[in-house]
Design a protein around this motif. Structure first.
Motif, short mmCIF file in Angstrom:
data_model
loop_
_atom_site.label_atom_id
_atom_site.label_comp_id
_atom_site.label_asym_id
_atom_site.label_seq_id
_atom_site.Cartn_x
_atom_site.Cartn_y
_atom_site.Cartn_z
N VAL A 59 0.76 -1.31 -0.23
CA VAL A 59 -0.03 -0.02 -0.08
C VAL A 59 0.90 1.02 0.15
N ALA A 60 2.04 1.17 0.40
CA ALA A 60 3.09 2.40 0.38
C ALA A 60 4.47 2.10 0.32
N GLN A 61 5.22 2.68 -0.22
CA GLN A 61 6.76 2.41 -0.48
C GLN A 61 7.54 3.69 -0.32
N ALA A 62 8.50 3.64 0.49
CA ALA A 62 9.32 4.76 0.50
C ALA A 62 10.10 4.87 -0.76
N ASN A 63 10.37 6.15 -1.38
CA ASN A 63 10.87 6.59 -2.57
C ASN A 63 12.41 6.75 -2.39
N ILE A 64 13.01 6.40 -1.30
CA ILE A 64 14.45 6.49 -1.09
C ILE A 64 15.35 5.77 -1.62
N SER A 65 14.94 4.60 -1.70
CA SER A 65 15.69 3.22 -2.18
C SER A 65 15.04 2.33 -2.74
N SER A 66 15.59 1.30 -3.38
CA SER A 66 15.06 0.31 -4.02
C SER A 66 14.81 -1.03 -3.15
N LEU A 67 15.43 -0.75 -1.90
CA LEU A 67 15.42 -1.84 -0.72
C LEU A 67 13.87 -1.83 -0.38
N PRO A 68 13.31 -3.06 0.50
CA PRO A 68 11.92 -3.05 0.70
C PRO A 68 11.79 -2.23 2.07
N PHE A 69 12.87 -1.68 2.58
CA PHE A 69 12.79 -0.86 3.67
C PHE A 69 11.85 0.24 3.67
N GLY A 70 10.80 0.33 4.58
CA GLY A 70 9.90 1.30 4.51
C GLY A 70 8.50 1.02 3.84
N GLY A 101 14.58 -2.55 8.67
CA GLY A 101 15.74 -3.07 8.77
C GLY A 101 16.53 -2.98 7.36
N GLY A 102 17.50 -2.05 7.46
CA GLY A 102 17.98 -1.86 5.97
C GLY A 102 18.76 -2.84 5.45
N ASN A 103 19.53 -3.97 6.00
CA ASN A 103 20.45 -5.05 5.34
C ASN A 103 19.53 -6.30 5.42
N THR A 104 18.46 -6.32 6.27
CA THR A 104 17.76 -7.53 6.56
C THR A 104 16.27 -7.52 6.05
N THR A 105 15.44 -8.52 5.79
CA THR A 105 14.10 -8.32 5.70
C THR A 105 13.30 -8.66 6.77
#
Length: 179
Positions: A59-70, A101-105
């Protein structure tokens, strides 16, 4: 006019002497420890990530990176007695999962597990916990409930039973302490 001033002064003096006795709580009473129940539940959560009828959607995703974070997901997963598709449906799990979590899911999840059949029909347990979803086995917290699980607490041991690009099946062993 003089009488009104005297009366006003008299009321102000009287009101300043009144103490306020408001409380945000009432007397604490001990629970009847004999009323405490422990219930063990075992079921499988079935989640569909794509196709015509997904049970988890972004429903939402942070636009700061391609990682799933956020990334925030809304879920309405199916609860079944067994891991097979044709096993009996006993309820659903509705809530939110936020990927952190930046490096883990790792997800932080708030999910209400509502039961729609059997002894616990109309009751639910609520989980609100960190969920390191890349680990095969993990533990999450039961923080509440309703119906027969009113005032629940406890824990759930999760084990990934099956995982592919569109389907996730998780084995739940839950210990619920309730009244």
């Amino acid at each position: 006019m003089k009488g009104t001033l005297v009366l006003t002064w008299f009321l102000m003096v009287c009101l300043s002497k009144v103490t306020v006795q408001s409380q945000y709580y009432s007397q604490s009473l001990p629970y009847d420890t004999k009323a405490v129940k422990v219930t063990h539940l075992h079921f499988f959560l079935h989640e569909t990530l794509g196709g015509k009828n997904p049970t988890a959607v972004e429903v939402a995703q942070a636009n700061i990176s391609s990682l799933p974070f956020g990334t925030l997901y809304a879920i309405d997963d199916i609860l079944k007695i067994g891991p097979e598709d044709k096993t009996e449906v006993i309820g659903n799990a509705q809530g939110l999962a936020l990927m952190v979590g930046g490096n883990t899911t790792t997800g932080v999840m708030y999910v209400d597990f509502g039961f729609t059949t059997g002894k616990f029909n109309g009751s639910s347990i609520s989980l609100f916990s960190r969920n390191p979803i890349t680990e095969t086995e993990r533990e999450v917290a039961v923080v509440g409930g309703r119906g027969k699980f009113r005032m629940a607490k406890g824990f759930a041991l999760l084990k990934t039973y099956f995982l592919n690009a569109t389907t996730v099946i998780v084995d739940f062993n839950v210990t619920v302490i309730h009244y």
